[in-house]
Design a protein around this motif. Sequence first.
Motif, PDB file in Angstrom:
ATOM      1  N   MET A   1      46.876  44.841  42.970  1.00  0.00           N
ATOM      2  CA  MET A   1      47.022  43.443  42.646  1.00  0.00           C
ATOM      3  C   MET A   1      46.089  43.075  41.499  1.00  0.00           C
ATOM      4  O   MET A   1      44.993  43.599  41.386  1.00  0.00           O
ATOM      5  N   LEU A   2      46.539  42.157  40.689  1.00  0.00           N
ATOM      6  CA  LEU A   2      45.767  41.617  39.579  1.00  0.00           C
ATOM      7  C   LEU A   2      45.668  40.117  39.774  1.00  0.00           C
ATOM      8  O   LEU A   2      46.681  39.438  39.944  1.00  0.00           O
ATOM      9  N   TRP A   3      44.434  39.605  39.779  1.00  0.00           N
ATOM     10  CA  TRP A   3      44.193  38.176  39.946  1.00  0.00           C
ATOM     11  C   TRP A   3      43.872  37.579  38.589  1.00  0.00           C
ATOM     12  O   TRP A   3      43.054  38.115  37.851  1.00  0.00           O
ATOM     13  N   ILE A   4      44.513  36.446  38.267  1.00  0.00           N
ATOM     14  CA  ILE A   4      44.282  35.768  36.990  1.00  0.00           C
ATOM     15  C   ILE A   4      43.978  34.301  37.273  1.00  0.00           C
ATOM     16  O   ILE A   4      44.727  33.623  37.981  1.00  0.00           O
ATOM     17  N   ALA A   5      42.869  33.827  36.703  1.00  0.00           N
ATOM     18  CA  ALA A   5      42.454  32.437  36.884  1.00  0.00           C
ATOM     19  C   ALA A   5      42.952  31.596  35.719  1.00  0.00           C
ATOM     20  O   ALA A   5      42.847  31.998  34.567  1.00  0.00           O
ATOM     21  N   ASP A   6      43.480  30.428  36.027  1.00  0.00           N
ATOM     22  CA  ASP A   6      43.908  29.468  35.022  1.00  0.00           C
ATOM     23  C   ASP A   6      43.006  28.251  35.149  1.00  0.00           C
ATOM     24  O   ASP A   6      43.154  27.446  36.072  1.00  0.00           O
ATOM     25  N   ILE A   7      42.060  28.129  34.222  1.00  0.00           N
ATOM     26  CA  ILE A   7      41.050  27.081  34.306  1.00  0.00           C
ATOM     27  C   ILE A   7      41.644  25.695  34.080  1.00  0.00           C
ATOM     28  O   ILE A   7      41.217  24.714  34.707  1.00  0.00           O
ATOM     29  N   ASP A   8      42.644  25.570  33.211  1.00  0.00           N
ATOM     30  CA  ASP A   8      43.217  24.266  32.905  1.00  0.00           C
ATOM     31  C   ASP A   8      44.078  23.723  34.047  1.00  0.00           C
ATOM     32  O   ASP A   8      44.013  22.541  34.374  1.00  0.00           O
ATOM     33  N   LEU A   9      44.876  24.589  34.649  1.00  0.00           N
ATOM     34  CA  LEU A   9      45.752  24.158  35.739  1.00  0.00           C
ATOM     35  C   LEU A   9      45.099  24.294  37.114  1.00  0.00           C
ATOM     36  O   LEU A   9      45.723  23.965  38.121  1.00  0.00           O
ATOM     37  N   ARG A  10      43.876  24.815  37.143  1.00  0.00           N
ATOM     38  CA  ARG A  10      43.127  24.987  38.398  1.00  0.00           C
ATOM     39  C   ARG A  10      43.942  25.772  39.423  1.00  0.00           C
ATOM     40  O   ARG A  10      44.176  25.316  40.543  1.00  0.00           O
ATOM     41  N   LYS A  11      44.367  26.949  39.002  1.00  0.00           N
ATOM     42  CA  LYS A  11      45.151  27.797  39.891  1.00  0.00           C
ATOM     43  C   LYS A  11      44.772  29.252  39.690  1.00  0.00           C
ATOM     44  O   LYS A  11      44.136  29.612  38.700  1.00  0.00           O
ATOM     45  N   ILE A  12      45.175  30.069  40.642  1.00  0.00           N
ATOM     46  CA  ILE A  12      44.953  31.507  40.577  1.00  0.00           C
ATOM     47  C   ILE A  12      46.290  32.186  40.844  1.00  0.00           C
ATOM     48  O   ILE A  12      46.978  31.864  41.815  1.00  0.00           O
ATOM     49  N   ASP A  13      46.648  33.109  39.962  1.00  0.00           N
ATOM     50  CA  ASP A  13      47.891  33.867  40.111  1.00  0.00           C
ATOM     51  C   ASP A  13      47.579  35.276  40.582  1.00  0.00           C
ATOM     52  O   ASP A  13      46.605  35.888  40.144  1.00  0.00           O
ATOM     53  N   MET A  14      48.426  35.784  41.478  1.00  0.00           N
ATOM     54  CA  MET A  14      48.316  37.167  41.919  1.00  0.00           C
ATOM     55  C   MET A  14      49.561  37.917  41.420  1.00  0.00           C
ATOM     56  O   MET A  14      50.689  37.538  41.734  1.00  0.00           O
ATOM     57  N   TRP A  15      49.314  38.956  40.625  1.00  0.00           N
ATOM     58  CA  TRP A  15      50.392  39.765  40.060  1.00  0.00           C
ATOM     59  C   TRP A  15      50.447  41.108  40.764  1.00  0.00           C
ATOM     60  O   TRP A  15      49.415  41.718  41.044  1.00  0.00           O
ATOM     61  N   ASP A  16      51.636  41.573  41.024  1.00  0.00           N
ATOM     62  CA  ASP A  16      51.849  42.903  41.610  1.00  0.00           C
ATOM     63  C   ASP A  16      51.934  43.896  40.454  1.00  0.00           C
ATOM     64  O   ASP A  16      52.838  43.802  39.614  1.00  0.00           O
ATOM     65  N   LEU A  17      50.997  44.819  40.392  1.00  0.00           N
ATOM     66  CA  LEU A  17      50.960  45.771  39.280  1.00  0.00           C
ATOM     67  C   LEU A  17      52.089  46.793  39.351  1.00  0.00           C
ATOM     68  O   LEU A  17      52.497  47.343  38.326  1.00  0.00           O
ATOM     69  N   ASN A  18      52.599  47.063  40.542  1.00  0.00           N
ATOM     70  CA  ASN A  18      53.698  48.030  40.676  1.00  0.00           C
ATOM     71  C   ASN A  18      55.004  47.467  40.132  1.00  0.00           C
ATOM     72  O   ASN A  18      55.723  48.141  39.406  1.00  0.00           O
ATOM     73  N   THR A  19      55.309  46.234  40.476  1.00  0.00           N
ATOM     74  CA  THR A  19      56.558  45.627  40.025  1.00  0.00           C
ATOM     75  C   THR A  19      56.394  44.842  38.730  1.00  0.00           C
ATOM     76  O   THR A  19      57.377  44.442  38.130  1.00  0.00           O
ATOM     77  N   LYS A  20      55.112  44.614  38.336  1.00  0.00           N
ATOM     78  CA  LYS A  20      54.794  43.838  37.139  1.00  0.00           C
ATOM     79  C   LYS A  20      55.373  42.423  37.207  1.00  0.00           C
ATOM     80  O   LYS A  20      55.836  41.876  36.211  1.00  0.00           O
ATOM     81  N   LYS A  21      55.343  41.858  38.413  1.00  0.00           N
ATOM     82  CA  LYS A  21      55.859  40.511  38.618  1.00  0.00           C
ATOM     83  C   LYS A  21      54.810  39.644  39.303  1.00  0.00           C
ATOM     84  O   LYS A  21      53.960  40.132  40.045  1.00  0.00           O
ATOM     85  N   LEU A  22      54.939  38.349  39.049  1.00  0.00           N
ATOM     86  CA  LEU A  22      54.086  37.381  39.704  1.00  0.00           C
ATOM     87  C   LEU A  22      54.436  37.342  41.185  1.00  0.00           C
ATOM     88  O   LEU A  22      55.587  37.125  41.553  1.00  0.00           O
ATOM     89  N   LYS A  23      53.436  37.559  42.032  1.00  0.00           N
ATOM     90  CA  LYS A  23      53.687  37.582  43.471  1.00  0.00           C
ATOM     91  C   LYS A  23      53.423  36.216  44.101  1.00  0.00           C
ATOM     92  O   LYS A  23      54.233  35.723  44.872  1.00  0.00           O
ATOM     93  N   TYR A  24      52.278  35.615  43.780  1.00  0.00           N
ATOM     94  CA  TYR A  24      51.916  34.309  44.338  1.00  0.00           C
ATOM     95  C   TYR A  24      51.162  33.492  43.295  1.00  0.00           C
ATOM     96  O   TYR A  24      50.462  34.041  42.460  1.00  0.00           O
ATOM     97  N   THR A  25      51.276  32.183  43.404  1.00  0.00           N
ATOM     98  CA  THR A  25      50.452  31.249  42.647  1.00  0.00           C
ATOM     99  C   THR A  25      49.770  30.336  43.650  1.00  0.00           C
ATOM    100  O   THR A  25      50.429  29.767  44.518  1.00  0.00           O
ATOM    101  N   TYR A  26      48.445  30.252  43.541  1.00  0.00           N
ATOM    102  CA  TYR A  26      47.669  29.428  44.458  1.00  0.00           C
ATOM    103  C   TYR A  26      47.005  28.297  43.691  1.00  0.00           C
ATOM    104  O   TYR A  26      46.201  28.527  42.801  1.00  0.00           O
ATOM    105  N   SER A  27      47.354  27.081  44.061  1.00  0.00           N
ATOM    106  CA  SER A  27      46.693  25.911  43.493  1.00  0.00           C
ATOM    107  C   SER A  27      45.395  25.707  44.253  1.00  0.00           C
ATOM    108  O   SER A  27      45.356  25.788  45.479  1.00  0.00           O
ATOM    109  N   LEU A  28      44.302  25.461  43.532  1.00  0.00           N
ATOM    110  CA  LEU A  28      43.010  25.316  44.180  1.00  0.00           C
ATOM    111  C   LEU A  28      42.831  23.937  44.814  1.00  0.00           C
ATOM    112  O   LEU A  28      41.930  23.740  45.616  1.00  0.00           O
TER     113      LEU A  28
END
Length: 144
Positions: free
Chosen positions: A1-28
């Motif tokens: 898994m790859l976690w990416i922080a979005d400071i402007d939208l105050r969210k964190i995305d979790m990407w699946d490295l095997n499928t190269k797709k966005l798995k979840y988006t979490y609003s803080l």
Amino acid sequence: MLWIADIDLRKIDMWDLNTKKLKYTYSLNNRFIKPDQIASCSLNNSSDLILYVLSTQYGIGHDNKEGILHKYDFQNGELILSNTFQEISKDEERYPYVLTGDITCNHESDLIYSGDFTGTLRKYDSTGNIEFFRTASDVLIEEP
């Protein structure tokens, strides 16, 4: 898994490295938490996932506690804010450039925070209690 922080939208995305797709988006869901750095760790190599967030904005987090470091537990597919710590006592320490730094965590879910501007190294246990503190001036570098 790859976690990416979005400071402007105050969210964190979790990407699946095997499928190269966005798995979840979490609003803080907190106007005070602007994720600058994130660190994920598993508690003693279990499936329990912990995510730490270093915020560029000082403010109120879990249980109305103030701080710049926030701990999230991954429960039932959701990120749940479970702790906020690293209070700041002086107003001038609340500027974003003072709060920047790097964070990482270990298999015991301890958090290590290195402040860029402050030149400090801190280690916290998973409950937010400080276990280690050192300033850059305390470190002696010996020449070979």
